[in-house]
Design a protein around this motif. Sequence first.
Motif, PDB file in Angstrom:
ATOM      1  N   GLY A 127      42.868  30.662  44.349  1.00 43.19           N
ATOM      2  CA  GLY A 127      43.666  31.030  43.479  1.00 43.19           C
ATOM      3  C   GLY A 127      42.917  32.396  43.502  1.00 43.19           C
ATOM      4  O   GLY A 127      43.233  33.485  42.863  1.00 43.19           O
ATOM      5  N   THR A 128      41.619  32.442  43.932  1.00 42.34           N
ATOM      6  CA  THR A 128      40.971  33.827  44.351  1.00 42.34           C
ATOM      7  C   THR A 128      41.512  34.795  44.798  1.00 42.34           C
ATOM      8  O   THR A 128      41.891  36.335  44.889  1.00 42.34           O
ATOM      9  CB  THR A 128      39.136  33.717  45.192  1.00 42.34           C
ATOM     10  OG1 THR A 128      38.694  32.442  44.065  1.00 42.34           O
ATOM     11  CG2 THR A 128      38.604  34.875  44.950  1.00 42.34           C
ATOM     12  N   VAL A 129      41.933  34.329  45.523  1.00 46.86           N
ATOM     13  CA  VAL A 129      42.754  35.229  47.277  1.00 46.86           C
ATOM     14  C   VAL A 129      43.981  36.050  46.424  1.00 46.86           C
ATOM     15  O   VAL A 129      44.235  36.457  46.436  1.00 46.86           O
ATOM     16  CB  VAL A 129      42.322  34.348  48.451  1.00 46.86           C
ATOM     17  CG1 VAL A 129      43.963  35.680  49.100  1.00 46.86           C
ATOM     18  CG2 VAL A 129      41.665  34.117  48.947  1.00 46.86           C
ATOM     19  N   ILE A 131      32.936  36.233  42.065  1.00 48.96           N
ATOM     20  CA  ILE A 131      32.112  34.904  43.739  1.00 48.96           C
ATOM     21  C   ILE A 131      33.585  34.277  43.351  1.00 48.96           C
ATOM     22  O   ILE A 131      32.514  33.059  42.786  1.00 48.96           O
ATOM     23  CB  ILE A 131      30.906  35.331  43.747  1.00 48.96           C
ATOM     24  CG1 ILE A 131      30.629  37.023  43.677  1.00 48.96           C
ATOM     25  CG2 ILE A 131      31.026  34.661  44.918  1.00 48.96           C
ATOM     26  CD1 ILE A 131      29.508  37.050  43.596  1.00 48.96           C
ATOM     27  N   ASN A 132      34.035  33.252  44.307  1.00 51.79           N
ATOM     28  CA  ASN A 132      34.506  32.027  44.333  1.00 51.79           C
ATOM     29  C   ASN A 132      33.495  31.275  44.198  1.00 51.79           C
ATOM     30  O   ASN A 132      32.666  31.522  45.900  1.00 51.79           O
ATOM     31  CB  ASN A 132      35.626  31.920  45.382  1.00 51.79           C
ATOM     32  CG  ASN A 132      35.967  30.224  44.850  1.00 51.79           C
ATOM     33  OD1 ASN A 132      36.401  30.144  44.236  1.00 51.79           O
ATOM     34  ND2 ASN A 132      36.086  30.311  45.973  1.00 51.79           N
ATOM     35  N   ARG A 133      33.541  29.853  43.959  1.00 51.18           N
ATOM     36  CA  ARG A 133      31.793  28.921  43.956  1.00 51.18           C
ATOM     37  C   ARG A 133      32.827  28.151  45.158  1.00 51.18           C
ATOM     38  O   ARG A 133      33.969  27.200  45.060  1.00 51.18           O
ATOM     39  CB  ARG A 133      32.321  28.357  42.836  1.00 51.18           C
ATOM     40  CG  ARG A 133      31.322  27.335  43.283  1.00 51.18           C
ATOM     41  CD  ARG A 133      30.254  26.492  41.617  1.00 51.18           C
ATOM     42  NE  ARG A 133      29.267  25.575  41.882  1.00 51.18           N
ATOM     43  CZ  ARG A 133      29.303  24.460  42.720  1.00 51.18           C
ATOM     44  NH1 ARG A 133      30.834  24.352  42.988  1.00 51.18           N
ATOM     45  NH2 ARG A 133      28.362  23.544  43.225  1.00 51.18           N
ATOM     46  N   ASN A 137      39.416  35.731  38.763  1.00 50.04           N
ATOM     47  CA  ASN A 137      38.623  35.050  38.872  1.00 50.04           C
ATOM     48  C   ASN A 137      39.045  33.976  38.952  1.00 50.04           C
ATOM     49  O   ASN A 137      40.545  33.776  38.834  1.00 50.04           O
ATOM     50  CB  ASN A 137      37.607  34.691  39.443  1.00 50.04           C
ATOM     51  CG  ASN A 137      36.889  33.366  38.200  1.00 50.04           C
ATOM     52  OD1 ASN A 137      37.962  33.291  36.887  1.00 50.04           O
ATOM     53  ND2 ASN A 137      35.553  33.380  37.988  1.00 50.04           N
ATOM     54  N   ASP A 138      38.943  32.676  40.018  1.00 53.78           N
ATOM     55  CA  ASP A 138      39.629  30.918  39.536  1.00 53.78           C
ATOM     56  C   ASP A 138      38.786  30.519  39.401  1.00 53.78           C
ATOM     57  O   ASP A 138      39.039  29.074  38.977  1.00 53.78           O
ATOM     58  CB  ASP A 138      40.651  30.729  40.871  1.00 53.78           C
ATOM     59  CG  ASP A 138      40.051  30.225  41.782  1.00 53.78           C
ATOM     60  OD1 ASP A 138      38.781  30.213  41.922  1.00 53.78           O
ATOM     61  OD2 ASP A 138      40.258  30.024  42.935  1.00 53.78           O
ATOM     62  N   ASP A 139      38.018  30.878  39.038  1.00 49.35           N
ATOM     63  CA  ASP A 139      37.038  29.241  38.653  1.00 49.35           C
ATOM     64  C   ASP A 139      36.186  29.415  37.569  1.00 49.35           C
ATOM     65  O   ASP A 139      35.949  28.768  36.430  1.00 49.35           O
ATOM     66  CB  ASP A 139      35.347  29.394  38.741  1.00 49.35           C
ATOM     67  CG  ASP A 139      35.758  29.684  40.740  1.00 49.35           C
ATOM     68  OD1 ASP A 139      36.279  28.179  40.576  1.00 49.35           O
ATOM     69  OD2 ASP A 139      34.652  29.784  41.520  1.00 49.35           O
ATOM     70  N   GLY A 140      36.894  30.633  36.103  1.00 48.41           N
ATOM     71  CA  GLY A 140      37.116  31.332  34.725  1.00 48.41           C
ATOM     72  C   GLY A 140      35.633  31.583  34.215  1.00 48.41           C
ATOM     73  O   GLY A 140      35.314  32.319  35.112  1.00 48.41           O
ATOM     74  N   ASP A 151      40.848  28.629  31.610  1.00 53.19           N
ATOM     75  CA  ASP A 151      39.869  27.201  32.218  1.00 53.19           C
ATOM     76  C   ASP A 151      39.536  27.251  34.011  1.00 53.19           C
ATOM     77  O   ASP A 151      40.195  28.566  34.327  1.00 53.19           O
ATOM     78  CB  ASP A 151      41.088  26.128  31.481  1.00 53.19           C
ATOM     79  CG  ASP A 151      41.332  26.140  30.445  1.00 53.19           C
ATOM     80  OD1 ASP A 151      40.152  25.998  30.017  1.00 53.19           O
ATOM     81  OD2 ASP A 151      42.333  26.210  30.116  1.00 53.19           O
ATOM     82  N   HIS A 152      39.218  26.524  34.627  1.00 53.05           N
ATOM     83  CA  HIS A 152      38.489  26.369  35.429  1.00 53.05           C
ATOM     84  C   HIS A 152      40.730  26.103  36.435  1.00 53.05           C
ATOM     85  O   HIS A 152      41.157  25.632  36.220  1.00 53.05           O
ATOM     86  CB  HIS A 152      37.782  25.497  35.715  1.00 53.05           C
ATOM     87  CG  HIS A 152      38.113  24.821  37.477  1.00 53.05           C
ATOM     88  ND1 HIS A 152      37.569  23.848  37.824  1.00 53.05           N
ATOM     89  CD2 HIS A 152      37.133  26.093  38.567  1.00 53.05           C
ATOM     90  CE1 HIS A 152      37.110  24.798  39.272  1.00 53.05           C
ATOM     91  NE2 HIS A 152      37.256  25.037  39.459  1.00 53.05           N
ATOM     92  N   GLN A 153      41.047  26.849  37.221  1.00 54.55           N
ATOM     93  CA  GLN A 153      42.003  26.893  38.099  1.00 54.55           C
ATOM     94  C   GLN A 153      41.599  27.274  39.887  1.00 54.55           C
ATOM     95  O   GLN A 153      42.784  27.783  40.131  1.00 54.55           O
ATOM     96  CB  GLN A 153      42.418  28.620  37.348  1.00 54.55           C
ATOM     97  CG  GLN A 153      43.095  29.030  36.499  1.00 54.55           C
ATOM     98  CD  GLN A 153      44.126  27.717  35.556  1.00 54.55           C
ATOM     99  OE1 GLN A 153      45.279  27.648  36.140  1.00 54.55           O
ATOM    100  NE2 GLN A 153      44.141  27.058  34.919  1.00 54.55           N
ATOM    101  N   SER A 154      41.017  26.382  39.613  1.00 53.12           N
ATOM    102  CA  SER A 154      40.400  26.499  41.264  1.00 53.12           C
ATOM    103  C   SER A 154      42.058  26.278  42.286  1.00 53.12           C
ATOM    104  O   SER A 154      42.393  25.009  41.638  1.00 53.12           O
ATOM    105  CB  SER A 154      39.585  26.075  42.069  1.00 53.12           C
ATOM    106  OG  SER A 154      38.127  26.388  41.378  1.00 53.12           O
ATOM    107  N   ALA A 155      42.421  26.570  43.757  1.00 50.29           N
ATOM    108  CA  ALA A 155      43.251  26.206  44.130  1.00 50.29           C
ATOM    109  C   ALA A 155      44.879  26.024  43.561  1.00 50.29           C
ATOM    110  O   ALA A 155      45.766  24.916  43.794  1.00 50.29           O
ATOM    111  CB  ALA A 155      42.833  24.135  45.056  1.00 50.29           C
TER     112      ALA A 155
HETATM  113 MN    MN Z   1      38.139  28.327  42.592  1.00 50.94          MN
END
Ligand code: MN
Length: 255
Positions: free
Chosen positions: A108-110, A94-96, A7-10, A36-40
């Motif tokens: 980051g999820t895609v 699941i991305n938030r 995922n990308d939210d960690g 760690d959180h890695q969104s975007a």
């Molecule tokens: Mn995310």
Amino acid sequence: MRILLSNDDGVTAPGLAALADALAGAGELAIVAPADHQSAMAHAITVSDKLLVVAPAEVSGRPARAVGGTPADCVRLALRELLPARPDLVVAGINRGANIGINIFYSGTVAAAAEGAFEGIPAVAFSTELGETEPDFPAVAACCRRVLNMLLARGLAPGELINVNIPFLRSGWPLGVKVVPQSSARVVDTYIARPGPDGLPAYHISPDYEFHSTPGETDVSALAAGYITVTPLRMNLTNHDDLERLAQSDWGSWQ
Ligand code: MN
């Protein structure tokens, strides 16, 4: 079936735990997610001499590994070093937050799923739209599992990349599943000015933004209307119409 989940939210994100629970029974699960959180972070990878530290972790009671890097780092490292065998499927989420329209490029999820597709492994990215309250991740995960079952029953080709978004689960939603193209319309967002260090101007991105949709039904319009969206993606960005036109241009003799 061997499934790699990232995922990308960690690694501590509730969306990851809910999806791990929902995938139980679908196959043998390996979880490798960012520490760690890695969104975007999109497709960013860690280069030069920086270390990707791998720590043991736990996701909903299952053994997992937390990587001190980006989502793409996690999947690349998992496929090249950490997993004892090549997985049959890469799943991210699941991305938030929804990953629709041009936000797919920042996701980051895609990107985590796409790393599987680059290696010829079928991959699915799952994200949920945000609403007035925190998403009901177990309920969202049940939707994800149902969509995944459909995809697996229909068959996923090597390197096939599918982007799935679940609407915010208000009463009666989701209304169904729509297979729709990505919208490429602009996202209208703003930056908020703040005083920065040493009197320098500084900005942060506003949480308020507005999605627009390109004409016809798209991931943006169908998700807003309460449908689960399923969008097959390709990571080859070639514009074939322009390729033809450019190829027909006279580029002159270079010999
Ligand atoms: Mn995310």
